[in-house]
Design a protein around this motif. Structure first.
Motif, short mmCIF file in Angstrom:
data_model
loop_
_atom_site.label_atom_id
_atom_site.label_comp_id
_atom_site.label_asym_id
_atom_site.label_seq_id
_atom_site.Cartn_x
_atom_site.Cartn_y
_atom_site.Cartn_z
N ARG A 138 39.41 25.32 50.99
CA ARG A 138 39.22 24.09 51.77
C ARG A 138 40.08 24.08 53.03
O ARG A 138 39.67 23.52 54.05
CB ARG A 138 39.51 22.87 50.88
N TYR A 179 38.09 26.05 55.39
CA TYR A 179 36.93 25.23 55.78
C TYR A 179 37.33 24.33 56.94
O TYR A 179 36.63 24.25 57.98
CB TYR A 179 36.48 24.37 54.60
N PHE A 180 38.44 23.63 56.76
CA PHE A 180 38.93 22.73 57.81
C PHE A 180 39.34 23.51 59.06
O PHE A 180 39.04 23.09 60.19
CB PHE A 180 40.13 21.93 57.27
N TRP A 221 36.38 24.34 61.12
CA TRP A 221 35.90 23.19 61.90
C TRP A 221 36.75 22.98 63.14
O TRP A 221 36.22 22.74 64.23
CB TRP A 221 35.91 21.94 61.02
N MET A 279 33.16 18.32 54.26
CA MET A 279 33.41 19.03 55.51
C MET A 279 32.12 19.48 56.18
O MET A 279 32.02 19.53 57.41
CB MET A 279 34.30 20.25 55.23
#
Length: 248
Positions: A39, A42-43, A46, A120
């Motif tokens: 995660r 993932y962030f 972004w 997300m």
């Protein structure tokens, strides 16, 4: 100077997210990581890809299809079935969106262990998010640009992820050299990959689809691989031992 630093930072940070997390992890599972670190990246993807955020889920599935059907009519992005790079990327966009919206008829085996974080995914694919990042890039240029030509770089910022994609998916299937005989047109675009952080060793990758180090010959330095070794030593990820195998 600020514009150049910003452009290079965005280019390489966005590219790192794509090659490290979307490509080598989401698509090929060359290493494993905890849900927390998954995660985090993932962030990170972004933040670094911003307005051109690519879903690790959709990218992972689509890239697996590319390897399974390379340079056939079922390949999501083959120059062999498009007249130009724009046509190829438009087709790619349509397939990507159908996978993202769960409307593409894909064999379930291509979804195995592909990361998915719904929260997300919704933020990254939201147009408010994309326009917000694009606005931030534009404001930075308005504040720091010292010459009108610098604004020509802005479209690359807006579409950074697809720009990286077209360099490999179009040009690395048309130009370059080969180390291995493969059943498609994949080539190594650059002998020393300073531009694409190892991604341009495309022929090597199509031969050794699960190998975390994309470089093979002595001069083929993969800039992403040292980060993988570092993260492995720090316990952030666990590099798989059978690393020359394909993802399936």
């Amino acid at each position: 100077m600020y514009i150049l630093i910003f452009f290079l930072a965005h280019w390489y940070l966005s590219l790192f997210s794509q090659t490290f997390f979307l490509h080598r992890y989401a698509a090929h599972q060359m290493f494993t990581m905890s849900k927390g670190w998954e995660r985090f990246f993932y962030f990170f993807t972004w933040v670094t890809q911003g307005s051109s955020f690519l879903s690790p889920y959709a990218y992972g599935v689509m890239h697996r299809l590319h390897h399974a059907f390379a340079d056939t009519e079922n390949d999501p992005h083959s120059p062999s079935f498009s007249d130009n790079a724009f046509d190829m990327m438009w087709k790619t966009k349509n397939i990507y969106n159908r996978i993202l919206k769960h409307k593409e008829n894909v064999d379930p085996k291509y979804f195995k262990n592909v990361p998915y974080w719904g929260f997300m995914e919704k933020i990254g694919d939201n147009w408010l998010s994309r326009i917000g990042w694009g606005t931030a890039y534009t404001l930075f240029y308005i504040h720091y640009a010292t010459s009108p030509w610098m604004y020509l770089l802005l479209p690359i910022h807006y579409l950074m992820g697809p720009v990286h994609g077209v360099i490999i998916n179009w040009f690395a299937h048309k130009y370059g050299y080969t180390n291995f005989k493969v059943n498609d047109t994949a080539k190594n675009l650059l002998p020393f990959d300073f531009l694409m952080m190892g991604e341009s060793y495309h022929n090597n990758h199509h031969k050794l689809g699960g190998r975390a180090n994309f470089g093979v010959r002595w001069f083929e330095f993969d800039p992403t691989y040292p980060f993988i070794l570092l993260f492995n030593s720090l316990g952030i990820l666990k590099l798989k031992k059978n690393n020359d195998l394909n993802y399936m």
